[in-house]
Design an enzyme around this catalytic site. Structure first.
Site, PDB file in Angstrom:
ATOM      1  N   ASN A  99       0.799  -1.239   0.000  1.00  0.00           N
ATOM      2  CA  ASN A  99       0.000   0.000   0.000  1.00  0.00           C
ATOM      3  C   ASN A  99       0.828   1.284   0.000  1.00  0.00           C
ATOM      4  O   ASN A  99       0.438   2.266  -0.630  1.00  0.00           O
ATOM      5  CB  ASN A  99      -1.025  -0.009   1.145  1.00  0.00           C
ATOM      6  CG  ASN A  99      -0.402  -0.055   2.508  1.00  0.00           C
ATOM      7  OD1 ASN A  99       0.671  -0.624   2.693  1.00  0.00           O
ATOM      8  ND2 ASN A  99      -1.060   0.539   3.476  1.00  0.00           N
ATOM      9  N   GLY A 172       2.442  -5.692   7.409  1.00  0.00           N
ATOM     10  CA  GLY A 172       1.380  -6.329   6.619  1.00  0.00           C
ATOM     11  C   GLY A 172       0.178  -6.664   7.488  1.00  0.00           C
ATOM     12  O   GLY A 172      -0.055  -6.035   8.526  1.00  0.00           O
ATOM     13  N   SER A 173      -0.547  -7.688   7.067  1.00  0.00           N
ATOM     14  CA  SER A 173      -1.814  -8.006   7.737  1.00  0.00           C
ATOM     15  C   SER A 173      -1.591  -8.792   9.033  1.00  0.00           C
ATOM     16  O   SER A 173      -0.533  -9.419   9.223  1.00  0.00           O
ATOM     17  CB  SER A 173      -2.683  -8.825   6.786  1.00  0.00           C
ATOM     18  OG  SER A 173      -2.007 -10.023   6.466  1.00  0.00           O
ATOM     19  N   GLU A 194       4.455  -4.812  12.181  1.00  0.00           N
ATOM     20  CA  GLU A 194       3.657  -3.597  11.966  1.00  0.00           C
ATOM     21  C   GLU A 194       2.387  -4.046  11.256  1.00  0.00           C
ATOM     22  O   GLU A 194       2.392  -4.300  10.048  1.00  0.00           O
ATOM     23  CB  GLU A 194       4.448  -2.594  11.108  1.00  0.00           C
ATOM     24  CG  GLU A 194       5.690  -2.046  11.791  1.00  0.00           C
ATOM     25  CD  GLU A 194       5.371  -0.980  12.835  1.00  0.00           C
ATOM     26  OE1 GLU A 194       4.277  -0.394  12.786  1.00  0.00           O
ATOM     27  OE2 GLU A 194       6.211  -0.738  13.714  1.00  0.00           O
ATOM     28  N   CYS A 228      -2.962   1.843   6.593  1.00  0.00           N
ATOM     29  CA  CYS A 228      -3.154   1.074   7.836  1.00  0.00           C
ATOM     30  C   CYS A 228      -3.699   1.937   8.966  1.00  0.00           C
ATOM     31  O   CYS A 228      -4.377   1.435   9.855  1.00  0.00           O
ATOM     32  CB  CYS A 228      -1.854   0.427   8.248  1.00  0.00           C
ATOM     33  SG  CYS A 228      -0.507   1.611   8.427  1.00  0.00           S
ATOM     34  N   GLU A 318     -10.993  -5.221   9.173  1.00  0.00           N
ATOM     35  CA  GLU A 318     -10.394  -3.953   8.746  1.00  0.00           C
ATOM     36  C   GLU A 318     -10.868  -3.659   7.314  1.00  0.00           C
ATOM     37  O   GLU A 318     -10.797  -4.534   6.453  1.00  0.00           O
ATOM     38  CB  GLU A 318      -8.867  -4.129   8.768  1.00  0.00           C
ATOM     39  CG  GLU A 318      -8.095  -2.919   8.316  1.00  0.00           C
ATOM     40  CD  GLU A 318      -6.578  -3.214   8.193  1.00  0.00           C
ATOM     41  OE1 GLU A 318      -6.169  -4.377   8.324  1.00  0.00           O
ATOM     42  OE2 GLU A 318      -5.834  -2.257   7.953  1.00  0.00           O
TER      43      GLU A 318
HETATM   44  P1  NAD Z   1      -0.081  -8.987   3.527  1.00  0.00           P
HETATM   45  O1  NAD Z   1       0.080  -9.451   4.927  1.00  0.00           O
HETATM   46  O2  NAD Z   1      -1.004  -9.751   2.651  1.00  0.00           O
HETATM   47  O3  NAD Z   1       1.336  -9.008   2.763  1.00  0.00           O
HETATM   48  C1  NAD Z   1       2.483  -8.411   3.304  1.00  0.00           C
HETATM   49  C2  NAD Z   1       3.721  -9.158   2.829  1.00  0.00           C
HETATM   50  O4  NAD Z   1       3.642 -10.502   3.273  1.00  0.00           O
HETATM   51  C3  NAD Z   1       3.884  -9.207   1.318  1.00  0.00           C
HETATM   52  O5  NAD Z   1       5.234  -8.985   0.996  1.00  0.00           O
HETATM   53  C4  NAD Z   1       3.453 -10.612   0.950  1.00  0.00           C
HETATM   54  O6  NAD Z   1       4.140 -11.133  -0.161  1.00  0.00           O
HETATM   55  C5  NAD Z   1       3.763 -11.413   2.190  1.00  0.00           C
HETATM   56  N1  NAD Z   1       2.798 -12.497   2.393  1.00  0.00           N
HETATM   57  C6  NAD Z   1       1.479 -12.500   2.057  1.00  0.00           C
HETATM   58  N2  NAD Z   1       0.903 -13.662   2.406  1.00  0.00           N
HETATM   59  C7  NAD Z   1       1.876 -14.408   2.979  1.00  0.00           C
HETATM   60  C8  NAD Z   1       1.899 -15.716   3.544  1.00  0.00           C
HETATM   61  N3  NAD Z   1       0.805 -16.476   3.574  1.00  0.00           N
HETATM   62  N4  NAD Z   1       3.054 -16.163   4.057  1.00  0.00           N
HETATM   63  C9  NAD Z   1       4.172 -15.407   4.026  1.00  0.00           C
HETATM   64  N5  NAD Z   1       4.212 -14.175   3.480  1.00  0.00           N
HETATM   65  C10 NAD Z   1       3.084 -13.676   2.972  1.00  0.00           C
HETATM   66  O7  NAD Z   1      -0.461  -7.455   3.608  1.00  0.00           O
HETATM   67  P2  NAD Z   1      -0.798  -6.454   2.425  1.00  0.00           P
HETATM   68  O8  NAD Z   1      -2.070  -6.859   1.786  1.00  0.00           O
HETATM   69  O9  NAD Z   1       0.395  -6.287   1.567  1.00  0.00           O
HETATM   70  O10 NAD Z   1      -1.000  -5.088   3.249  1.00  0.00           O
HETATM   71  C11 NAD Z   1      -2.201  -4.767   3.866  1.00  0.00           C
HETATM   72  C12 NAD Z   1      -2.168  -5.000   5.359  1.00  0.00           C
HETATM   73  O11 NAD Z   1      -0.983  -4.467   5.915  1.00  0.00           O
HETATM   74  C13 NAD Z   1      -3.301  -4.298   6.096  1.00  0.00           C
HETATM   75  O12 NAD Z   1      -3.799  -5.148   7.086  1.00  0.00           O
HETATM   76  C14 NAD Z   1      -2.647  -3.083   6.712  1.00  0.00           C
HETATM   77  O13 NAD Z   1      -3.297  -2.587   7.843  1.00  0.00           O
HETATM   78  C15 NAD Z   1      -1.290  -3.603   7.003  1.00  0.00           C
HETATM   79  N6  NAD Z   1      -0.317  -2.516   7.025  1.00  0.00           N
HETATM   80  C16 NAD Z   1       0.231  -2.138   8.203  1.00  0.00           C
HETATM   81  C17 NAD Z   1       1.118  -1.087   8.254  1.00  0.00           C
HETATM   82  C18 NAD Z   1       1.756  -0.627   9.542  1.00  0.00           C
HETATM   83  O14 NAD Z   1       2.682   0.186   9.480  1.00  0.00           O
HETATM   84  N7  NAD Z   1       1.312  -1.085  10.700  1.00  0.00           N
HETATM   85  C19 NAD Z   1       1.439  -0.412   7.086  1.00  0.00           C
HETATM   86  C20 NAD Z   1       0.874  -0.830   5.894  1.00  0.00           C
HETATM   87  C21 NAD Z   1       0.002  -1.883   5.877  1.00  0.00           C
END
Ligand code: NAD
Length: 442
Positions: A99, A172-173, A194, A228, A318
């Site tokens: 994002n 990430g999530s 995060e 996020c 979310e």
């Molecule tokens: P995501 O968790 O799907 O992916 C993040 C990373 O993890 C990517 O590089 C992806 O390739 C990897 N990934 C995905 N699925 C995986 C799995 N099963 N096993 C191992 N690695 C895996 O998140 P997203 O869709 O890229 O981002 C959105 C989420 O991130 C939202 O929930 C948002 O709130 C959160 N986010 C948090 C912050 C923060 O600073 N706290 C910032 C941005 C986004």
């Protein structure tokens, strides 16, 4: 290439990185547009410029941050001088989301390098153009044995997670955060997670509604709500709702025009999967503004939903998109009933002119960070820690704290030899009362 011990070398590589980012800034902005039509203004403000500023700050302060720090010694150890040494962890893995694909990949990387680590970055496969340009820039700035970008999706991520690391920094999530935490536990690897959550935005009867609407519209619809720390839902005092909704509609129209899909200032949803997830949230809800969508262009208009059922999809997870549910409260009990349904959020926003009420909310609810009378902007102050609590994350970073996150803090006492007080040595006979008096006095 002694990045572990040579702070000057680290600084030079960061300067090289700065040069390459500045040289490619226009291209990075274009790339972010190619990935999901991120508006130029937002790309500069929240991605390239943010990273450049973080880099400059790190380059300026790296020697100061890396220096061993002398702390006040314990009288029990007299005579001694006590220090904290900052030691690089070693091999660091950074996994980042799509994002804010440039900023959220580069900022942890910069801090990890500054602290003297070897870094592998796995950027998000969902922003492939940005991931590719990051890889090129990193290749130009660092030796591959120092910093490497490995592109790919879940499979690549899992392969990396199966290896042993000295530190893992994941953004990430929540669901993937748990996968990362489990993998890290295998080797007792420390982590920063995060993550996200459902961020409440509370408005009481004393708030300046017009200004609140303006600030909420900006914080919610920047990046098309895919932030996020975007306000997830509004919780407003019941009597204020009608006026507030009128202001919200005015502000949205002022920002994006009557034909919002033509606005150059509004991004698109990242992919079909997320577009479908979000459009499903709107089905069966009372949409009072927006609601237009286009599957081909991944467009969803800024959308307001009035009083959704708390069991409906939009209030289950979310949102992470341009949909804003508006709920009302009458008593503080109502507020608690709604907020406490969810895990601890990453952000919390309060619009109020009543400082006692605002302080009470800040004390009563646990959350990562937030603002009074604004949204999102706490992110931009390097002197504030940024991170979640509970399900919204583990650890925090930004500014000097980022450097510290990637350093093991090693406490060392240097004992003087010119005096050796006999008190602690056996035989202990008769020494206890003196030691007790000393400990009491301390
Ligand atoms: P995501 O968790 O799907 O992916 C993040 C990373 O993890 C990517 O590089 C992806 O390739 C990897 N990934 C995905 N699925 C995986 C799995 N099963 N096993 C191992 N690695 C895996 O998140 P997203 O869709 O890229 O981002 C959105 C989420 O991130 C939202 O929930 C948002 O709130 C959160 N986010 C948090 C912050 C923060 O600073 N706290 C910032 C941005 C986004």
């Amino acid at each position: 290439m002694d990045y572990k011990n040579d702070i000057g070398y680290r600084r030079e590589t960061l300067k090289k990185l700065l040069y390459n980012i500045q040289k490619s800034e226009d291209l990075i902005v274009k790339t972010l547009y190619d990935d999901f039509k991120k508006p130029e203004f937002e790309a500069v403000l929240t991605e390239t410029n943010y990273v450049i500023s973080e880099l400059k700050d790190t380059i300026k302060n790296i020697h100061k941050w890396a220096r061993r720090k002398r702390v006040f010694p314990s009288i029990l150890n007299f005579p001694s001088t006590d220090y904290i040494y900052k030691e690089p962890y070693g091999n660091v893995l950074v996994i980042s989301p799509w994002n804010y694909p440039f900023q959220l990949a580069l900022c942890p990387l910069i801090a990890a390098v500054a602290a003297g680590n070897k870094v592998v970055l796995k950027p998000s496969e969902l922003a492939p153009n940005t991931s590719a340009i990051i890889a090129k820039i990193i290749e130009k700035a660092f030796h591959v044995n120092h910093v490497e970008v490995i592109q790919g999706g879940v499979e690549v991520s899992n392969k990396l997670l199966a290896q042993r690391w000295d530190y893992i920094f994941f953004t990430g999530s929540v669901a993937v955060g748990k996968i990362v935490a489990k993998a890290a536990a295998e080797h007792l690897t420390p982590v920063t997670l995060e993550l996200g959550g459902k961020n409440p935005c509370l408005i009481d009867e004393t708030a300046n509604l017009k200004l609140a609407a303006k600030r909420i519209v900006w914080g919610k619809f920047i990046n098309a709500g895919q932030t996020c720390i975007a306000p997830d839902y509004i919780l407003i005092q019941k009597d204020m709702k009608i006026n507030f909704i009128t202001y919200l509609m005015e502000e949205i129209t002022k920002s994006y025009g009557k034909k919002m899909d033509k606005s150059p200032d509004f991004a698109r949803i990242i992919n079909t999967k997320n577009w479908v997830r979000l459009t499903n949230m709107i089905q069966n809800e009372k949409v009072i503004f927006g609601g237009e969508m286009n599957a081909e262009t991944h467009y969803i208009a800024p959308t307001l939903i009035e009083e959704p059922n708390l069991d409906s999809p939009v209030m289950q997870e979310e949102i992470f998109g341009p949909i804003l549910p508006i709920l009302t409260y009458e008593t503080e009990g109502d507020i608690a009933n709604i907020i406490k349904r969810y895990e601890k959020p990453l952000a919390f926003y309060i619009f109020s002119d009543n400082p006692t009420f605002a302080k009470k909310l800040i004390k009563n609810y646990s959350f990562g960070g937030g603002c009074i009378n604004d949204t999102v902007i706490h992110f931009s102050n390097k002197r504030l820690p940024f991170g979640g609590v509970g399900h919204s994350g583990i650890g925090a970073y930004h500014g000097q704290l980022s450097f510290d996150v990637f350093s093991h803090h090693k406490g060392v006492v240097k004992k003087g030899n010119w005096l050796d007080l006999p008190m602690r040595y056996a035989p202990y006979k008769d020494k206890l009362p003196t030691i007790k008096r000393l400990l009491d006095w301390m």
